[in-house]
Write an enzyme that holds these catalytic residues in place. Structure first.
Site, short mmCIF file in Angstrom:
data_model
loop_
_atom_site.label_atom_id
_atom_site.label_comp_id
_atom_site.label_asym_id
_atom_site.label_seq_id
_atom_site.Cartn_x
_atom_site.Cartn_y
_atom_site.Cartn_z
N THR A 185 0.87 -1.18 0.00
CA THR A 185 0.00 0.00 0.00
C THR A 185 0.90 1.22 0.00
OG1 THR A 185 0.03 0.17 2.39
CG2 THR A 185 -1.71 -1.18 1.43
N GLU A 330 -5.67 -3.81 -0.62
CA GLU A 330 -6.03 -4.92 0.26
C GLU A 330 -7.16 -5.78 -0.30
OE1 GLU A 330 -5.39 -1.86 1.17
OE2 GLU A 330 -4.42 -1.74 3.13
N LYS A 438 -14.34 18.05 10.12
CA LYS A 438 -15.26 18.13 11.25
C LYS A 438 -15.42 19.59 11.65
CE LYS A 438 -16.79 15.56 15.17
NZ LYS A 438 -16.51 14.61 16.22
N TRP A 443 -19.94 16.52 10.49
CA TRP A 443 -19.04 16.09 9.42
C TRP A 443 -19.40 16.71 8.08
CZ3 TRP A 443 -14.89 13.91 11.24
CH2 TRP A 443 -14.95 13.13 12.39
P1 ADP Z 1 -3.59 4.51 -1.64
O1 ADP Z 1 -4.77 5.38 -1.95
O2 ADP Z 1 -3.14 4.66 -0.23
O3 ADP Z 1 -2.56 4.58 -2.69
P2 ADP Z 1 -5.08 2.20 -2.54
O4 ADP Z 1 -4.73 2.33 -3.97
O5 ADP Z 1 -5.18 0.86 -1.97
O6 ADP Z 1 -4.06 2.97 -1.67
O7 ADP Z 1 -6.38 3.05 -2.33
C1 ADP Z 1 -7.54 2.58 -1.73
C2 ADP Z 1 -8.42 3.73 -1.37
O8 ADP Z 1 -8.69 4.54 -2.51
C3 ADP Z 1 -9.77 3.33 -0.88
O9 ADP Z 1 -9.74 2.99 0.48
C4 ADP Z 1 -10.58 4.59 -1.13
O10 ADP Z 1 -10.39 5.54 -0.11
C5 ADP Z 1 -9.97 5.12 -2.38
N1 ADP Z 1 -10.79 4.75 -3.54
C6 ADP Z 1 -10.60 3.74 -4.40
N2 ADP Z 1 -11.55 3.73 -5.36
C7 ADP Z 1 -12.38 4.75 -5.07
C8 ADP Z 1 -13.57 5.28 -5.67
N3 ADP Z 1 -14.10 4.76 -6.77
N4 ADP Z 1 -14.15 6.33 -5.07
C9 ADP Z 1 -13.65 6.89 -3.96
N5 ADP Z 1 -12.52 6.45 -3.36
C10 ADP Z 1 -11.91 5.41 -3.90
#
Ligand code: ADP
Length: 538
Positions: A185, A330, A438, A443
């Site tokens: 990640t 994940e 917040k 929120w």
């Molecule tokens: P990082 O963003 O830390 O690089 P990831 O690629 O695993 O790691 O990102 C996962 C996160 O990206 C999700 O938990 C969510 O917050 C965000 N995300 C992924 N797809 C979407 C989506 N279609 N809309 C909004 N948020 C999204």
């Protein structure tokens, strides 16, 4: 009789199933890659790709690879990376894709933490590796000739390595729960964490991804993953496309809107995928030159961050269908997809757009729920809580960690995203927990404000962040990039938002900038923005 009483074969769900099926059925299907010279294309077939993947597997076995050992890749999207996607797991090894946009110290950490035994690196990326080479605990660095130039003798040449194979690939003692690949990640908070994908997880993910109600990929398609192959396996598309026999077209390192549209036109691409920031630029170019590119109707899979409704409407104007999807490293990554269910197609246009802008329903074999402090919340489209997920390609712990706080007591993965789920099963992400604003104890969703701003015709990109405020705790601040030539003022945007939101939701300030900083996977880097503007309200 099987141990559990069934009379079915115990057939393992492993990568070999994909490779051999594809070679037998779709051997003649083309794989196209843009080379370092953007006017040069590499073309060959699935038959050749799988052949070379087996050659790589055999070569790694000859080097002494033991089952389960990691081989890192630092490569762009092209046929060489695809060969590694198949060759490394076919050898019994673990494909560890490394995000080349990370800070060098993070790359060192990740390579050493994963205990990568070898690295395969594009020659054009050696300038990233050279300064840290001494700190990488790897046995050797294999260089892939993306430019076509000879490989410097201080490295192992990829082609020389492949040439050590002579058709004596050794069958692996397959176990479908054994690791196939891993990905870290990006770790916007704390150290990056390793997620290890099993063969079974990737096989099931490939099958479900291809379903019509999911990403809808078949041999009628030409698929271009713009999402990097180092970002959660390019959302699984290289595996899915190979399994289903879709033609694959890889953009190499050429990710500008002009280069991508050229590629879509040249290869008549029908499915493409990437983060919203890529599509905002492409839409701007299409709006400017609606008749310049002759592209078939494309399905554009948008994920990684929220797809603004304006983006979905914008591509509809050009005859392309945005398919919004949600996932995480994940979750391998596909969790939810937003298509309109057949029972909803007669609903009003407004309603359908609202659903398409949501992150969508859980794909088969995935379960989702939302939970607040008092427990699991109803699917009423209003109650908001942390999104939790369960399924055969969802992580239960991180590499080299025995436990994680991310797993609930009853075994669900806690995503860190705040969401609602409506009665039709559509998940809507309102924020990441760490990005929520917040204000006065209430929120505010930064994502809703951003999406509204990005639907304004003069706005190219917008990020809304929480900024400390003496009276309210936090107040929203909008960071905005204008479209070329757009005349925008704070007052125009405020008027625009006032029609859509309660007064207390409106940002207290709008800052116009040339560009918004990005994370290594191309999302807005809100931590950096929060740092820059932390004193804006005093
Ligand atoms: P990082 O963003 O830390 O690089 P990831 O690629 O695993 O790691 O990102 C996962 C996160 O990206 C999700 O938990 C969510 O917050 C965000 N995300 C992924 N797809 C979407 C989506 N279609 N809309 C909004 N948020 C999204």
């Amino acid at each position: 009789m099987g141990m559990n009483g069934s009379t079915m074969m115990n057939e393992k769900l492993v990568i070999k199933k994909i490779a051999d099926h594809a070679r037998r059925l779709y051997g003649a299907v083309e794989i196209v890659s843009r080379l370092s010279d953007p006017d040069a294309y590499h073309r060959y077939t699935v038959r050749e790709m799988i052949g070379r993947a087996y050659a790589l597997a055999e070569a790694l076995q000859k080097l002494g690879l033991r089952q389960g050992e990691r081989v890192g890749t630092m490569m762009w999207n092209h046929y060489g990376h695809l060969e590694a996607y198949f060759g490394i797991p076919l050898s019994g090894g673990v494909l560890h894709t490394i995000n080349l946009r990370l800070h060098p110290d993070e790359i060192v950490y990740i390579v050493n933490h994963a205990e990568d035994r070898w690295l395969i690196v594009d020659d054009v990326l050696l300038p990233l590796i050279e300064p840290i080479r001494e700190r990488l605990n790897v046995e050797a660095i294999v260089v892939f000739p993306y430019t076509g130039s000879p490989v410097h003798p201080s490295y192992v040449s990829y082609e020389t390595l492949l040439a050590t194979s002579d058709g004596n690939y050794r069958e692996v003692a397959w176990d479908e729960y054994a690791p196939l690949g891993m990905c870290y990640t990006s770790g916007t908070t704390g150290r990056p964490k390793g997620v290890v994908y099993s063969h079974r997880a990737i096989l099931l993910h490939s099958l479900v991804s291809a379903l019509p109600g999911a990403l809808d990929v078949s041999d009628r398609d030409t698929v271009t993953p713009v999402v990097p192959m180092f970002h959660v396996n390019a959302w699984g598309l290289p595996f899915t496309a190979t399994l289903l026999g879709a033609k694959q077209v890889y953009p190499g390192a050429h990710l500008s809107p002009e280069r991508l549209l050229e590629l879509y036109e040249a290869e008549q691409v029908t499915v493409t995928a990437g983060v919203p920031t890529i599509w905002l630029g492409i839409l701007q170019l299409l709006d400017k030159h609606p008749d310049r590119y002759r592209i078939p109707r494309m399905r554009m899979i948008v994920g990684g961050a929220a797809a603004p409704e304006g983006l979905i409407r914008g591509f509809d104007r050009h005859g392309h269908q945005v398919i919004h999807a949600w996932g995480m490293t994940e979750t391998a990554p596909l969790g939810t997809v937003s298509q309109i269910k057949q029972t909803l197609i007669t609903r009003s246009e407004e309603e359908r757009y609202a659903w398409r802008a949501k992150q969508g329903y859980a794909v088969p074999l995935i379960d989702v729920r939302i939970r607040g402090p008092e427990g699991v919340l109803p699917w009423d489209g209003k109650s908001a809580g942390e999104l939790e997920i369960r399924g055969p390609w969802v992580t239960e712990r991180y590499f080299k960690q025995d436990e994680t706080e991310a797993i609930s007591e009853d075994g669900w993965f806690k995503t860190g995203d705040v969401a609602t789920i409506d009665a039709e099963g559509y998940v809507k992400i309102t924020d990441r927990i760490k990005d929520l604003i917040k204000s006065g104890g209430e929120w505010i969703s930064s994502v809703d404000l951003e999406n509204a701003l990005m639907s304004h015709p003069g706005v190219l990109e917008a990020a809304v962040i929480a900024v400390p405020h003496e009276k309210w705790g936090e107040r929203p601040l909008a960071v905005v990039v204008k479209k070329d030539g757009a005349a925008l003022t704070e007052a125009t945007l405020e008027d625009f938002l006032r029609e859509r939101f309660a007064k207390w939701w409106l940002p207290d300030a709008y800052v116009f900038v040339e560009s918004i900083p990005r994370t290594a996977s191309g999302k807005f880097l809100k931590t950096a923005l929060r740092e820059t503007y932390k004193n804006w309200y005093g």
